[in-house]
Design an enzyme around this catalytic site. Structure first.
Site, mmCIF file in Angstrom:
data_model
loop_
_atom_site.group_PDB
_atom_site.id
_atom_site.type_symbol
_atom_site.label_atom_id
_atom_site.label_comp_id
_atom_site.label_asym_id
_atom_site.label_seq_id
_atom_site.Cartn_x
_atom_site.Cartn_y
_atom_site.Cartn_z
ATOM 1 N N ALA A 189 0.854 -1.203 0.000
ATOM 2 C CA ALA A 189 0.000 0.000 0.000
ATOM 3 C C ALA A 189 0.881 1.241 0.000
ATOM 4 C CB ALA A 189 -0.938 0.002 1.207
ATOM 5 N N VAL A 245 2.389 -11.356 2.702
ATOM 6 C CA VAL A 245 2.070 -12.402 1.726
ATOM 7 C C VAL A 245 3.092 -13.525 1.846
ATOM 8 C CG1 VAL A 245 1.876 -12.926 -0.742
ATOM 9 C CG2 VAL A 245 0.943 -10.780 0.162
ATOM 10 N N ARG A 279 11.134 -0.364 -5.320
ATOM 11 C CA ARG A 279 12.005 -0.495 -6.486
ATOM 12 C C ARG A 279 13.449 -0.535 -6.021
ATOM 13 N NH1 ARG A 279 9.635 0.692 -11.392
ATOM 14 N NH2 ARG A 279 11.542 1.606 -12.222
ATOM 15 N N ASP A 319 17.195 7.798 -9.327
ATOM 16 C CA ASP A 319 16.809 6.633 -8.521
ATOM 17 C C ASP A 319 17.992 5.737 -8.171
ATOM 18 O OD1 ASP A 319 14.193 7.453 -8.769
ATOM 19 O OD2 ASP A 319 13.453 5.588 -9.644
ATOM 20 N N HIS A 451 -9.631 34.672 -4.408
ATOM 21 C CA HIS A 451 -10.887 34.106 -3.904
ATOM 22 C C HIS A 451 -11.857 33.911 -5.061
ATOM 23 C CE1 HIS A 451 -14.294 33.327 -1.296
ATOM 24 N NE2 HIS A 451 -14.988 34.198 -2.016
HETATM 25 P P1 FAD Z 1 14.573 6.029 -14.883
HETATM 26 O O1 FAD Z 1 13.407 6.862 -15.212
HETATM 27 O O2 FAD Z 1 14.342 4.661 -14.384
HETATM 28 O O3 FAD Z 1 15.478 5.993 -16.186
HETATM 29 C C1 FAD Z 1 16.656 5.267 -16.264
HETATM 30 C C2 FAD Z 1 16.919 4.931 -17.700
HETATM 31 O O4 FAD Z 1 18.226 4.368 -17.802
HETATM 32 C C3 FAD Z 1 15.951 3.887 -18.269
HETATM 33 O O5 FAD Z 1 15.469 4.297 -19.525
HETATM 34 C C4 FAD Z 1 16.817 2.642 -18.416
HETATM 35 O O6 FAD Z 1 16.418 1.829 -19.510
HETATM 36 C C5 FAD Z 1 18.174 3.261 -18.686
HETATM 37 N N1 FAD Z 1 19.301 2.373 -18.365
HETATM 38 C C6 FAD Z 1 19.467 1.574 -17.294
HETATM 39 N N2 FAD Z 1 20.687 0.956 -17.362
HETATM 40 C C7 FAD Z 1 21.265 1.369 -18.507
HETATM 41 C C8 FAD Z 1 22.510 1.110 -19.142
HETATM 42 N N3 FAD Z 1 23.427 0.321 -18.570
HETATM 43 N N4 FAD Z 1 22.759 1.698 -20.330
HETATM 44 C C9 FAD Z 1 21.869 2.547 -20.909
HETATM 45 N N5 FAD Z 1 20.682 2.842 -20.346
HETATM 46 C C10 FAD Z 1 20.389 2.273 -19.169
HETATM 47 N N6 FAD Z 1 7.872 9.845 -9.664
HETATM 48 C C11 FAD Z 1 7.374 11.084 -9.529
HETATM 49 O O7 FAD Z 1 8.117 12.010 -9.169
HETATM 50 N N7 FAD Z 1 6.055 11.344 -9.776
HETATM 51 C C12 FAD Z 1 5.201 10.375 -10.153
HETATM 52 O O8 FAD Z 1 4.021 10.643 -10.372
HETATM 53 C C13 FAD Z 1 5.698 9.064 -10.314
HETATM 54 N N8 FAD Z 1 4.879 8.063 -10.697
HETATM 55 C C14 FAD Z 1 5.399 6.813 -10.885
HETATM 56 C C15 FAD Z 1 4.534 5.792 -11.262
HETATM 57 C C16 FAD Z 1 5.008 4.519 -11.456
HETATM 58 C C17 FAD Z 1 4.070 3.419 -11.880
HETATM 59 C C18 FAD Z 1 6.393 4.251 -11.278
HETATM 60 C C19 FAD Z 1 6.957 2.882 -11.522
HETATM 61 C C20 FAD Z 1 7.259 5.256 -10.880
HETATM 62 C C21 FAD Z 1 6.766 6.545 -10.672
HETATM 63 N N9 FAD Z 1 7.574 7.584 -10.242
HETATM 64 C C22 FAD Z 1 7.070 8.837 -10.066
HETATM 65 C C23 FAD Z 1 9.014 7.379 -9.990
HETATM 66 C C24 FAD Z 1 9.811 7.867 -11.200
HETATM 67 O O9 FAD Z 1 9.402 7.158 -12.339
HETATM 68 C C25 FAD Z 1 11.294 7.690 -10.956
HETATM 69 O O10 FAD Z 1 11.669 8.317 -9.758
HETATM 70 C C26 FAD Z 1 12.085 8.290 -12.096
HETATM 71 O O11 FAD Z 1 11.746 7.697 -13.325
HETATM 72 C C27 FAD Z 1 13.585 8.125 -11.848
HETATM 73 O O12 FAD Z 1 14.280 8.736 -12.883
HETATM 74 P P2 FAD Z 1 15.721 8.224 -13.327
HETATM 75 O O13 FAD Z 1 16.096 9.066 -14.488
HETATM 76 O O14 FAD Z 1 16.601 8.166 -12.166
HETATM 77 O O15 FAD Z 1 15.524 6.719 -13.782
HETATM 78 P P1 NAD Z 2 6.802 2.230 -1.859
HETATM 79 O O1 NAD Z 2 8.075 2.128 -1.147
HETATM 80 O O2 NAD Z 2 6.115 3.533 -1.999
HETATM 81 O O3 NAD Z 2 5.733 1.237 -1.214
HETATM 82 C C1 NAD Z 2 5.957 -0.140 -1.069
HETATM 83 C C2 NAD Z 2 5.029 -0.647 0.003
HETATM 84 O O4 NAD Z 2 5.076 -2.061 -0.025
HETATM 85 C C3 NAD Z 2 5.438 -0.197 1.403
HETATM 86 O O5 NAD Z 2 4.318 0.326 2.075
HETATM 87 C C4 NAD Z 2 5.952 -1.479 2.042
HETATM 88 O O6 NAD Z 2 5.734 -1.529 3.427
HETATM 89 C C5 NAD Z 2 5.134 -2.518 1.310
HETATM 90 N N1 NAD Z 2 5.747 -3.842 1.285
HETATM 91 C C6 NAD Z 2 7.057 -4.158 1.128
HETATM 92 N N2 NAD Z 2 7.219 -5.499 1.132
HETATM 93 C C7 NAD Z 2 5.983 -6.045 1.278
HETATM 94 C C8 NAD Z 2 5.485 -7.362 1.328
HETATM 95 N N3 NAD Z 2 6.296 -8.420 1.233
HETATM 96 N N4 NAD Z 2 4.158 -7.543 1.479
HETATM 97 C C9 NAD Z 2 3.309 -6.488 1.576
HETATM 98 N N5 NAD Z 2 3.732 -5.203 1.538
HETATM 99 C C10 NAD Z 2 5.048 -4.979 1.374
HETATM 100 O O7 NAD Z 2 7.100 1.574 -3.302
HETATM 101 P P2 NAD Z 2 6.225 1.536 -4.620
HETATM 102 O O8 NAD Z 2 4.809 1.878 -4.338
HETATM 103 O O9 NAD Z 2 6.557 0.246 -5.260
HETATM 104 O O10 NAD Z 2 6.871 2.702 -5.450
HETATM 105 C C11 NAD Z 2 8.267 2.642 -5.817
HETATM 106 C C12 NAD Z 2 8.841 4.009 -5.922
HETATM 107 O O11 NAD Z 2 8.263 4.710 -7.009
HETATM 108 C C13 NAD Z 2 8.616 4.811 -4.667
HETATM 109 O O12 NAD Z 2 9.849 5.151 -4.140
HETATM 110 C C14 NAD Z 2 7.880 6.027 -5.096
HETATM 111 O O13 NAD Z 2 8.460 7.191 -4.595
HETATM 112 C C15 NAD Z 2 7.969 6.024 -6.617
HETATM 113 N N6 NAD Z 2 6.663 6.433 -7.115
HETATM 114 C C16 NAD Z 2 6.280 7.723 -6.924
HETATM 115 C C17 NAD Z 2 5.024 8.121 -7.321
HETATM 116 C C18 NAD Z 2 4.617 9.544 -7.096
HETATM 117 O O14 NAD Z 2 5.475 10.364 -6.829
HETATM 118 N N7 NAD Z 2 3.339 9.864 -7.168
HETATM 119 C C19 NAD Z 2 4.141 7.222 -7.894
HETATM 120 C C20 NAD Z 2 4.557 5.917 -8.036
HETATM 121 C C21 NAD Z 2 5.830 5.530 -7.649
#
Ligand code: FAD
Ligand code: NAD
Length: 475
Positions: A189, A245, A279, A319, A451
């Site tokens: 969650a 789980v 992640r 990340d 407002h």
């Molecule tokens: P990434 O976006 O992961 O990009 C890394 C890139 O490097 C990828 O394209 C990968 O293919 C490439 N790469 C990896 N290894 C190599 C290599 N050896 N050679 C060449 N290329 C490579 N964050 C927010 O702030 N707001 C949100 O609303 C939000 N929503 C999210 C929803 C979901 C479902 C998920 C999964 C994540 C979300 N996040 C959100 C988190 C956000 O996506 C990440 O924090 C962000 O993408 C990180 O950016 P980054 O550039 O570090 O890495």
């Molecule tokens: P998260 O860390 O936000 O949440 C993971 C949750 O899974 C935690 O509450 C944790 O306690 C729970 N968990 C861990 N192991 C478990 C298990 N074995 N069984 C049940 N629950 C368990 O991670 P996420 O939701 O996977 O998101 C990954 C990253 O992507 C986050 O760091 C988040 O910042 C980023 N992200 C950001 C946004 C946004 O900014 N709106 C949206 C999506 C993702």
């Protein structure tokens, strides 16, 4: 002969592509390598955020919210829509169109800024050399003055729920369902579990979220987390806390999720399971052992406050390094590093990074929580304002939730702002700016707010810190 660049960036997500553009804006010759391939085999820039994260999830959150509002709220406005129909294929196609436009836009920005965009794999070798292997070609050696590692993260897989990419999926799989599962199980969650759980629940799935921790949204301010939990419960999201789980079993009747909580063992059967338990940093195949880049015990590339790794002129952002896994955090690190490489003074303010969860109501915060201030022994004062007293929120039929301020009892500086309510993600911007400027609560109290807007709730919460709220009864 190897190609030479001032800067080579590995990874073109929001951390890497922003760093590359900024470096090129400084007049540095820059290449950016990215390995991302879509399920259809196409190579694109934009990383997780654009292709499988922030953007597609927000597209589906928006569509599903409209569907839900048409179903539940339109009648309150006196609007009848007859029989509502869901065309999921069109909804998904709209999402894919947005993703295509934005990721294609990065290629355009690269061209406009003279960034050499390269599709393929990058590997850091000693002395700022990079081995670039195109998707369909022979490896090539690139030489650089500086290398920026921005390879992002990948979903953590649970041994008790291994992906089969059909019934048990990660977040990317959960963004691409071609029909609404009748029963959806979500493990975790956290941010993804709540956002994607909300999407499918609004579209008609019965969603059960199983969370290992006893506390809901442990990273948020507890008062805000309680309010959010109450709202989600009212919406029918079934969130089971303290539930671990143990195993999943794929059967003809569905996926059986077996979990333990305080009461003992339980089983639920669902049609699909989304695993969203966090992640992990992505460094597979990235680092030659002789490159001199250290990785910590959790897999993050070790960096200092300026994102320097342990190897000379090798930097890492986003990340793949410590700190919250958020796109805007990675982008700002990318900007800082490019500026530092160009010889400018630059720094990141890690204390003022907004967090936003795009549920309904949205949850957003910046700075310290009340629990953090208490445990640090900081003297603080608080103020809150409920959206129930906001004219704009009522007009929008979105009057659930509150704004909460935490301010220093000694200096009046704003230490944290926490919002659960409509457009919280937009409203938090004002608090971020105020905190970046080290504003006092009085600064915000004396700022004129339009407002009727939702921003008045932020204003009133700031006033309430000193018992001066106008549209609420002060203590
Ligand atoms: P990434 O976006 O992961 O990009 C890394 C890139 O490097 C990828 O394209 C990968 O293919 C490439 N790469 C990896 N290894 C190599 C290599 N050896 N050679 C060449 N290329 C490579 N964050 C927010 O702030 N707001 C949100 O609303 C939000 N929503 C999210 C929803 C979901 C479902 C998920 C999964 C994540 C979300 N996040 C959100 C988190 C956000 O996506 C990440 O924090 C962000 O993408 C990180 O950016 P980054 O550039 O570090 O890495
Ligand atoms: P998260 O860390 O936000 O949440 C993971 C949750 O899974 C935690 O509450 C944790 O306690 C729970 N968990 C861990 N192991 C478990 C298990 N074995 N069984 C049940 N629950 C368990 O991670 P996420 O939701 O996977 O998101 C990954 C990253 O992507 C986050 O760091 C988040 O910042 C980023 N992200 C950001 C946004 C946004 O900014 N709106 C949206 C999506 C993702």
């Amino acid at each position: 002969m190897s190609r030479k660049f001032d800067v080579v960036v590995i990874g073109a997500g929001p951390a890497g592509y922003v760093a590359a553009i900024r470096a090129a804006q400084h007049g540095l010759s820059t290449a950016c390598i990215d390995a991302w391939k879509n399920p259809d085999g196409s190579a694109v820039f934009g990383g997780t955020c654009l292709n499988a994260g922030c953007i597609p999830s927000k597209a589906l959150l928006e569509s599903s919210e409209l569907y839900h509002r048409a179903q539940v709220e339109f009648k309150n406005h006196g609007i009848g829509v007859g029989e509502l129909a869901l065309d999921l294929a069109t909804m998904q196609a709209r999402k894919e169109g947005i993703v295509r436009d934005l990721s294609g836009g990065i290629g355009v920005l690269f061209k406009a800024n003279d960034v050499t965009g390269l599709f393929g794999h990058g590997r850091l070798l000693p002395e700022q050399k990079v081995q670039y292997t195109p998707h369909d070609g022979e490896p090539e050696l690139l030489e650089a003055e500086h290398v920026i590692l921005a390879t992002g993260s990948t979903p953590i897989e649970l041994p008790s729920a291994p992906y089969d990419c059909e019934r048990i999926v990660d977040s990317q799989g959960a963004l691409s369902f071609d029909s609404v599962p009748e029963r959806l199980g979500v493990i975790g969650a956290g941010v993804i579990g709540l956002e994607l759980g909300s999407v499918w629940q609004r579209l008609g799935a019965k969603v059960t979220i199983v969370e290992a921790m006893d506390q809901f949204l442990f990273m948020a301010d507890a008062q805000i987390a309680r309010e959010a939990q109450r709202q989600f419960k009212k919406q029918g999201l079934d969130i089971r806390l303290g539930a671990k789980v143990q195993a999943t079993e794929i059967t003809d009747a569905g996926v059986i999720m077996k979990y333990d909580d305080e009461q003992g063992g339980h089983e639920i059967t669902v049609d699909k399971v989304v695993v969203a338990v966090g992640r992990r940093p992505s460094t597979d195949g990235l680092l030659d052992p002789l490159a001199g880049v250290d990785v910590d015990e959790r897999g993050h590339i070790e960096v200092d406050l300026e994102c320097r790794t342990t190897a000379l002129n090798v930097w890492a952002v986003g990340d793949v390094v410590r700190g919250p896994m958020l796109a805007h955090k990675g982008s700002e690190e990318g900007v800082m590093v490019a500026d530092l490489i160009a010889g400018e003074i630059a720094e990141m303010n890690y204390d003022v990074i907004p967090s936003i969860i795009y549920t309904s109501p949205e949850i957003a915060w910046v700075g310290k929580t009340e629990e953090e201030l208490k445990s640090a022994g900081v003297e603080y004062k608080t103020g809150t304002f409920n959206f129930a007293a906001s004219g704009r929120a009522k007009a929008m039929d979105q009057a659930a939730g509150l704004v909460k301020f935490l301010s220093s009892a000694v200096t009046d500086e704003i230490l944290g702002v926490h919002i659960c309510g409509p457009m919280a993600g937009e409203l938090i911007g004002e608090a971020v700016l105020a905190m970046e400027f080290q504003a006092s609560t009085e600064d915000l109290q004396r700022t004129i707010h339009g407002h009727p807007t939702l921003t008045e709730a932020v204003h009133e919460a700031a006033l309430s810190v000193d018992n001066r709220a106008i549209h609420a009864i002060n203590r």
